[in-house]
Scaffold this motif. Structure first.
Motif: not given
Length: 400
Positions: A265-267, A269-274, A277-283
């Motif tokens: 989330x932090x990154x 917000x810091x790099x809105x032009x990039x 993608x986050x894919x967190x499965x069964x962790x």
């Protein structure tokens, strides 16, 4: 290797022989066994003959450190042939009756055996002389001289090795002290001015109003963050090189995915032009580790992907459980990394030739590796045209 005629080197070698405690006893045994009344260990080169140890019972008058004209001695001939020279009675000897050495020094019996160090360096000679005839050319006596010469050579080699080890140990202690001072300076003295810079930036941002002040304040804040990050990286490097490894504040983390989500989330917000993608499965498993370090791990991997990945292709962060491990992936598109480069990317201070100036110290991936090691896991990188560049981290989960 050849010895030189440098006075400092000669003095060093004389002192080295003086530290070999067995040499005086060997010279006494030589004299007692042969009847010779003068024995010496000599350092011999093409240009010098120097007494390093002396047993003198005939008042020959040659002290330790004293020198003879090398060409007046027979040691120079033994050195050239690398063979012993011995005679029992010079006046009646068919070879040495007319030789200049017995005549110059008034000797009748003589023996000289080369001292060759284990590395092949010709150090000098173990020799004995006497104005009276003595039986010294027989095989038994020469074998004794050869054995003693080998003992002296071995002791000199051991002395040199011990001295080198002592110097290396002293150097390592000094280096260790410098490292500790370096860490202290980084950890305290440099953080104060960085904090001052950060404080000035925050003050300008709170005042608001003037766009120029806001721009300067934001620049100061970014600069302070970057300087603080560099200090942290170098501190981590210094700790690992001191042998302590990355320090961990361990706890049972019930769901490591949330810690990594915060980083993403932090990154984002810091790099809105990039496109991140986050894919967190069964962790939903437990990890025994340091939350902050695990977040630093992902932050470094994402920072690497942002710096070196193609800006037009997505960066994918995914995590899942596999067997007894939590598996974290960070993948980015871009040019394929050659195999020989992949072998180097976890080395400290290493950066690819394509890195832009000011892009960091090249410690990010090295610190990632040390964080993973400290957690008992593994990290590897692979790169291909099909799946891009992928960093895979495996961390053991806590049973139950």
């Amino acid at each position: 290797m050849e010895l030189t005629d440098d006075p400092a080197e000669i003095a060093r070698d004389v002192a080295a022989v003086g530290r070999v405690s067995t040499v005086p006893a060997l010279l006494k045994i030589v004299c007692q066994h042969t009847g010779m009344r003068f024995a010496a260990v000599a350092r011999v080169t093409d240009g010098t003959w120097t007494a390093c140890a002396v047993q003198d019972d005939i008042a020959f008058g040659l002290p330790v450190g004293g020198q003879l004209e090398v060409n007046t001695t027979l040691c120079v001939e033994a050195r050239a042939a690398r063979k012993p020279i011995a005679f029992d009675h010079a006046s009646t000897d068919p070879v040495f009756a007319a030789h200049h050495t017995p005549r110059i020094y008034g000797i009748e019996s003589y023996v000289s055996v080369p001292i060759v160090l284990p590395d092949g360096t010709y150090f000098g000679n173990l020799c004995a002389i006497d104005p009276a005839p003595n039986v010294v050319s027989d095989a038994r006596t020469l074998d004794m001289f050869k054995l003693f010469a080998e003992v002296i050579a071995a002791q000199l080699h051991l002395e040199d090795s011990q001295k080198a080890s002592s110097e290396a140990l002293a150097c390592e202690r000094e280096t260790s002290q410098l490292r500790e001072q370096f860490i202290a300076v980084l950890g305290h003295d440099l953080r104060n001015p960085v904090s001052a810079v950060a404080g000035a930036g925050e003050l300008l941002l709170r005042r608001g109003g003037d766009p120029d002040l806001l721009r300067i304040g934001e620049r100061l804040r970014r600069t302070a963050r970057r300087m603080s990050g560099l200090i942290d990286d170098v501190l981590d490097l210094a700790r690992t090189r001191l042998g302590n490894g990355i320090g961990l504040d361990r706890e049972r983390i019930d769901d490591v995915s949330q810690a990594w989500c915060d980083v993403v989330d932090e990154l984002v917000q810091a790099h809105p032009d990039r496109d991140i993608r986050l894919k967190l499965m069964d962790v939903g498993c437990r990890v025994n580790g340091d939350r902050g370090r695990l977040q630093q791990l992902l932050s470094n991997l994402l920072g690497n992907a942002l710096a070196h990945g193609s800006p037009d292709e997505p960066i994918v962060v995914s995590a899942h459980t596999e067997g007894g491990d939590v598996v974290l992936w960070v993948a980015n598109g871009g040019a394929v990394i050659p195999a020989d480069t992949l072998e180097k990317i976890f080395q400290p201070y290493w950066r690819p030739a394509t890195s832009r100036p000011g892009g960091g110290l090249g410690l990010g991936l090295y610190i990632c590796r040390e964080i993973v090691r400290a957690h008992g896991g593994s990290i590897q990188a692979r790169s291909s045209a099909e799946e891009g560049t992928v960093f895979e981290v495996r961390l053991p989960v806590v049973a139950g």
